[in-house]
Scaffold this active site. Structure first.
Site, PDB file in Angstrom:
ATOM      1  N   SER A  13      10.876  -6.227  -5.678  1.00 60.02           N
ATOM      2  CA  SER A  13      11.006  -5.739  -4.303  1.00 60.02           C
ATOM      3  C   SER A  13      10.167  -4.504  -4.043  1.00 60.02           C
ATOM      4  O   SER A  13       9.403  -4.453  -3.066  1.00 60.02           O
ATOM      5  CB  SER A  13      12.476  -5.452  -3.980  1.00 60.02           C
ATOM      6  OG  SER A  13      13.006  -4.467  -4.845  1.00 60.02           O
ATOM      7  N   ASP A  14      10.280  -3.475  -4.902  1.00 68.92           N
ATOM      8  CA  ASP A  14       9.547  -2.246  -4.596  1.00 68.92           C
ATOM      9  C   ASP A  14       8.059  -2.393  -4.864  1.00 68.92           C
ATOM     10  O   ASP A  14       7.243  -1.739  -4.210  1.00 68.92           O
ATOM     11  CB  ASP A  14      10.134  -1.032  -5.328  1.00 68.92           C
ATOM     12  CG  ASP A  14      10.310  -1.245  -6.817  1.00 68.92           C
ATOM     13  OD1 ASP A  14      10.051  -2.349  -7.303  1.00 68.92           O
ATOM     14  OD2 ASP A  14      10.735  -0.290  -7.499  1.00 68.92           O
ATOM     15  N   CYS A  15       7.660  -3.271  -5.793  1.00 67.08           N
ATOM     16  CA  CYS A  15       6.229  -3.539  -5.987  1.00 67.08           C
ATOM     17  C   CYS A  15       5.659  -4.265  -4.774  1.00 67.08           C
ATOM     18  O   CYS A  15       4.528  -3.986  -4.346  1.00 67.08           O
ATOM     19  CB  CYS A  15       6.011  -4.366  -7.244  1.00 67.08           C
ATOM     20  SG  CYS A  15       6.510  -3.537  -8.752  1.00 67.08           S
TER      21      CYS A  15
END
Length: 475
Positions: free
Chosen positions: A217-219
């Site tokens: 998700s954060d990538c």
């Protein structure tokens, strides 16, 4: 592991295996009663002891199921399904696997199923090199097959914030960074997504590269944000089409849990009670995907930036997702004003993300009690020299634990958090800047100090945080 156990696979006893037996065990191999040591584990490693429920189930498996109820037809069916999962994982990752455990374990399974000279074994053997890392301590294994997308995204953002994106000197380098992000965005779902329990990935970015191929998700959020910064804000070549940016947003919206938070690899698919079946001992909180302030903030800020340039695309859904996400951030704030972080150490790291989340919807020190309490928590941990230093023990103990000395990385995180929140007193920031500038090396880098997180970040990422905050303070 279960496949190899079920097949009762053993390697022939040869000089190498004899040497390994001598090296690995503190008493003669033939004298060890392994059945008596099923639950033997050193106290220092027993971070998450097996529950009574798991011990009971294991006892039933060993004493009742295996000798009396494990029928041959059921065994064959289980082995076939387990092999199918291994095969799909190999094909979906070009034999790289999710990480440095599944890769060699799958290789041994392929050795048994396909034969020692098979294509699958050869490809696994080649892919093992992706994880190996030689340094002064000897041969180590990376936690993944690299951090390429993660580092490239943050380096790009650091250079943009520092004001170099339009400088002709740096434009070729940033163009290459954009080309890398273009090449490694995941453009399709795996063909057997539901069958092999994989998360939607079309439009996502992985942690390392598209070969490994798992949505993070954060990538995904940082890849989206970096791409927009270069293409929309600084007129770099539009390598990533509008549709692919929208695919990324679609992917992020699918990653949000009903709680409002975002996990890392996949949405939460079961109750936390399945942790009662956690047999790892050295790890806690691994059986399901959990919500994280870090992943949640990255997703919120990327969606906010996207909406500035594409305000008509799924605007209501994005607004609702952001509202739910910030409610989650507020809900998990502790009574002392802190947040627990899982991907960096630890309360300092989480505060940087949580305060950025609040600021993204206009809640700052001036008008938000949540923001004020977060800032006051950080200020209470500042050291006499102006820095912050948090020990890795914070992650284990779930209580803020001071390091013996200040660390430039956590000092950078704390300052970014305070600046995002609009903390009014500038003196703590000035002291922190002096500390960080004093630690910079003649060649421009900051040295690795104490461990910074679960995944040990490179000095490039450390420098990114410091460059970003020095720019924001005008130094």
């Amino acid at each position: 592991m279960s496949y190899l156990w079920s097949k009762k696979f053993t390697h022939p006893l040869d000089p190498l295996t004899k040497q390994l037996r001598s090296e690995l065990y503190t008493e003669p191999y033939d004298s060890i009663d392994f059945a008596k040591h099923r639950n033997s584990i050193h106290k220092a490693d027993n971070y998450y002891p097996k529950t009574w429920l798991l011990n009971t189930i294991n006892s039933v498996l060993v004493n009742v199921w295996n000798p009396y109820l494990r029928l041959p037809a059921l065994v064959r069916r289980a082995e076939e399904w387990t092999w199918e999962l291994i095969r799909m994982e190999d094909e979906n990752t070009d034999y790289a696997g999710l990480g440095p455990v599944s890769n060699p374990m799958n290789m041994v399974a392929c050795y048994l199923h396909d034969g020692p000279d098979s294509y699958s074994v050869r490809r696994h053997r080649e892919r093992l090199n992706d994880y190996m890392w030689v340094k002064n301590e000897g041969m180590l294994m990376n936690g993944t097959n690299g951090v390429q997308v993660w580092d490239t995204s943050f380096i790009t953002q650091a250079i943009v914030v520092a004001g170099f994106a339009d400088d002709p000197k740096w434009r070729p380098m940033l163009t290459k960074a954009l080309e890398f992000l273009d090449n490694h965005q995941l453009r399709e779902n795996v063909p057997d997504q539901e069958k092999c329990y994989r998360q939607h990935r079309k439009g996502a970015w992985p942690f390392s590269n598209k070969t490994q191929g798992y949505t993070v998700s954060d990538c995904t959020a940082e890849g989206l944000r970096s791409s927009i910064q270069l293409q929309e804000m600084h007129n770099y070549p539009k390598l990533i089409s509008t549709q692919r940016l929208k695919d990324s947003v679609d992917c992020l919206l699918l990653m949000q849990n009903p709680s409002g938070g975002f996990t890392e690899y996949e949405t939460t698919r079961a109750s936390p009670k399945v942790e009662w079946l956690n047999a790892a001992e050295v790890f806690g909180g691994i059986m399901i995907g959990y919500d994280y302030p870090e992943c949640t903030t990255a997703s919120v800020t990327a969606l906010s930036l996207f909406s500035k340039f594409y305000p008509d695309y799924r605007s209501d859904e994005i607004r609702a997702a952001k509202e739910k996400a910030v409610k989650y951030i507020k809900r998990v704030q502790r009574s002392d004003g802190s947040w627990y972080g899982s991907w960096g150490i630890c309360f300092t790291y989480a505060a940087m993300f949580a305060l950025e989340s609040l600021a993204s919807i206009g809640e700052t020190y001036e008008n938000s009690d949540y923001s004020r309490r977060g800032c006051e928590f950080l200020i209470s941990k500042q050291k006499e020299d102006g820095g912050w230093g948090e020990s890795y023990l914070s992650s284990e103990r779930h209580v803020y634990t001071q390091h013996e000395q200040s660390q430039v990385c956590q000092t950078a995180w704390a300052c970014l958090a305070l600046m995002e929140a609009g903390y009014p007193d500038k003196e703590p920031l000035r002291k922190a800047m002096k500390l960080m500038m004093s630690r910079q090396q003649p060649n421009g880098e900051w040295l690795q100090e104490a461990i910074e997180g679960v995944f040990n970040q490179s000095w490039w990422v450390l420098s990114m945080y410091i460059i970003k905050l020095l720019t924001l303070t005008g130094d």
